[in-house]
Design a protein around this motif. Structure first.
Motif, short mmCIF file in Angstrom:
data_model
loop_
_atom_site.label_atom_id
_atom_site.label_comp_id
_atom_site.label_asym_id
_atom_site.label_seq_id
_atom_site.Cartn_x
_atom_site.Cartn_y
_atom_site.Cartn_z
N PHE A 102 0.81 -1.22 0.00
CA PHE A 102 0.00 0.00 0.00
C PHE A 102 0.84 1.27 0.00
O PHE A 102 0.30 2.37 -0.06
CB PHE A 102 -0.96 0.01 1.20
CG PHE A 102 -2.07 -0.98 1.09
CD1 PHE A 102 -3.07 -0.83 0.15
CD2 PHE A 102 -2.13 -2.08 1.94
CE1 PHE A 102 -4.11 -1.73 0.04
CE2 PHE A 102 -3.17 -3.00 1.85
CZ PHE A 102 -4.15 -2.83 0.90
N GLU A 103 2.16 1.09 0.10
CA GLU A 103 3.09 2.22 0.11
C GLU A 103 2.77 3.19 1.25
O GLU A 103 2.68 4.41 1.06
CB GLU A 103 3.12 2.93 -1.25
CG GLU A 103 3.57 2.01 -2.37
CD GLU A 103 3.46 2.63 -3.76
OE1 GLU A 103 2.90 3.74 -3.91
OE2 GLU A 103 3.94 1.99 -4.70
N ASP A 125 -19.04 -4.63 10.02
CA ASP A 125 -18.54 -5.49 8.95
C ASP A 125 -18.50 -4.68 7.66
O ASP A 125 -19.28 -3.76 7.48
CB ASP A 125 -19.42 -6.71 8.78
CG ASP A 125 -18.74 -7.82 8.00
OD1 ASP A 125 -17.71 -7.57 7.34
OD2 ASP A 125 -19.26 -8.95 8.02
N HIS A 126 -17.60 -5.07 6.78
CA HIS A 126 -17.43 -4.36 5.51
C HIS A 126 -17.78 -5.24 4.32
O HIS A 126 -17.48 -4.90 3.18
CB HIS A 126 -16.01 -3.81 5.37
CG HIS A 126 -14.95 -4.83 5.64
ND1 HIS A 126 -14.48 -5.70 4.69
CD2 HIS A 126 -14.28 -5.11 6.79
CE1 HIS A 126 -13.56 -6.48 5.24
NE2 HIS A 126 -13.42 -6.14 6.51
N GLY A 127 -18.43 -6.36 4.59
CA GLY A 127 -18.82 -7.25 3.49
C GLY A 127 -17.62 -7.68 2.67
O GLY A 127 -16.58 -8.02 3.19
N GLU A 128 -17.77 -7.61 1.37
CA GLU A 128 -16.70 -8.03 0.46
C GLU A 128 -15.70 -6.92 0.15
O GLU A 128 -14.67 -7.18 -0.46
CB GLU A 128 -17.32 -8.55 -0.85
CG GLU A 128 -18.17 -9.80 -0.67
CD GLU A 128 -17.38 -10.98 -0.15
OE1 GLU A 128 -16.28 -11.26 -0.66
OE2 GLU A 128 -17.86 -11.63 0.80
N GLU A 129 -16.02 -5.70 0.56
CA GLU A 129 -15.11 -4.59 0.24
C GLU A 129 -13.91 -4.59 1.18
O GLU A 129 -14.03 -4.82 2.38
CB GLU A 129 -15.83 -3.24 0.35
CG GLU A 129 -14.92 -2.09 -0.06
CD GLU A 129 -15.60 -0.71 -0.01
OE1 GLU A 129 -14.85 0.27 -0.04
OE2 GLU A 129 -16.83 -0.64 0.05
N HIS A 130 -12.75 -4.33 0.63
CA HIS A 130 -11.51 -4.18 1.38
C HIS A 130 -10.84 -2.89 0.93
O HIS A 130 -11.17 -2.34 -0.13
CB HIS A 130 -10.56 -5.36 1.16
CG HIS A 130 -11.08 -6.65 1.69
ND1 HIS A 130 -12.19 -6.78 2.47
CD2 HIS A 130 -10.63 -7.92 1.55
CE1 HIS A 130 -12.40 -8.03 2.79
NE2 HIS A 130 -11.48 -8.76 2.23
N ILE A 131 -9.91 -2.41 1.72
CA ILE A 131 -9.14 -1.24 1.32
C ILE A 131 -8.33 -1.61 0.08
O ILE A 131 -7.66 -2.64 0.04
CB ILE A 131 -8.19 -0.78 2.45
CG1 ILE A 131 -8.98 -0.33 3.68
CG2 ILE A 131 -7.24 0.31 1.98
CD1 ILE A 131 -9.70 0.99 3.53
N GLU A 132 -8.43 -0.78 -0.93
CA GLU A 132 -7.69 -1.00 -2.17
C GLU A 132 -6.62 0.06 -2.33
O GLU A 132 -6.81 1.21 -1.90
CB GLU A 132 -8.65 -0.96 -3.37
CG GLU A 132 -9.72 -2.04 -3.37
CD GLU A 132 -9.19 -3.44 -3.52
OE1 GLU A 132 -8.13 -3.63 -4.17
OE2 GLU A 132 -9.83 -4.36 -2.99
N LYS A 133 -5.55 -0.31 -2.97
CA LYS A 133 -4.45 0.62 -3.19
C LYS A 133 -4.92 1.80 -4.04
O LYS A 133 -5.60 1.62 -5.04
CB LYS A 133 -3.31 -0.12 -3.89
CG LYS A 133 -2.04 0.68 -4.03
CD LYS A 133 -0.95 -0.18 -4.62
CE LYS A 133 0.35 0.57 -4.74
NZ LYS A 133 1.43 -0.30 -5.25
N ASN A 134 -4.59 3.00 -3.60
CA ASN A 134 -4.89 4.25 -4.32
C ASN A 134 -6.38 4.50 -4.55
O ASN A 134 -6.77 5.07 -5.57
CB ASN A 134 -4.15 4.29 -5.66
CG ASN A 134 -2.66 4.21 -5.49
OD1 ASN A 134 -2.09 4.80 -4.57
ND2 ASN A 134 -2.01 3.45 -6.36
#
Length: 160
Positions: A102-103, A125-134
């Protein structure tokens, strides 16, 4: 007031930031207005968390964090009510990999994982979403996580 118990996987050396975790977690709980919670945090390696991930989620890969919500309530001998919120397990190996991917600094990633686990232990809960790069998250839990993280920009746990 909350109780935070922090430990290391057997035979692993404590990182220099280990003794700072309890205080930071107390600040997170206070920021979220939680009172009377008990949380345990275990730091481990990838092999350990992979075994847990395999046994509890049927995913035979390491992960950065697992949260095991408990929610059991009890009253102590002084009459104070407590909630055993649960356990947070963080792989130090994957924390470092995430930081590179993730820099971001290991300091930022460690705080992010602690906040993430705390939110899970409290029913979010965040379901299927995760933190994505940028990219910025759209899920309410992940948005809250990033807001809380930003409020702790001045706290240094990991010196790099």
């Amino acid at each position: 007031m909350n109780r935070v118990y922090v430990s290391m996987q057997d035979e692993m050396k404590q990182p220099e930031w280990f003794d700072l975790i309890t205080d930071f977690e107390q600040k997170v709980l206070e920021k979220l207005n939680y009172d009377g919670e008990e949380i345990s945090i275990l730091f481990c390696n990838d092999a350990f968390i992979q075994e847990l991930n395999k046994n509890y989620r049927q995913i035979d890969n390491p992960t950065d964090i697992l949260s095991f919500e408990n929610g059991e309530e009890y009253t102590d001998e002084e009459g104070k009510k407590w909630v055993s919120a649960g356990d947070i397990i963080i792989s130090i190996d994957t924390l470092k990999k995430n930081s590179e991917y993730f820099e971001v600094s290991e300091n930022e990633e460690l705080k992010r994982l602690l906040i993430h686990g705390t939110l899970h232990l409290n029913g979010m809960d965040h379901g299927e979403e995760h933190i994505e790069k940028n990219s910025s998250p759209s899920d309410p839990m992940l948005k809250l996580q990033e807001e809380i993280l930003a409020s702790f920009n001045d706290i240094i746990l990991v010196r790099e």
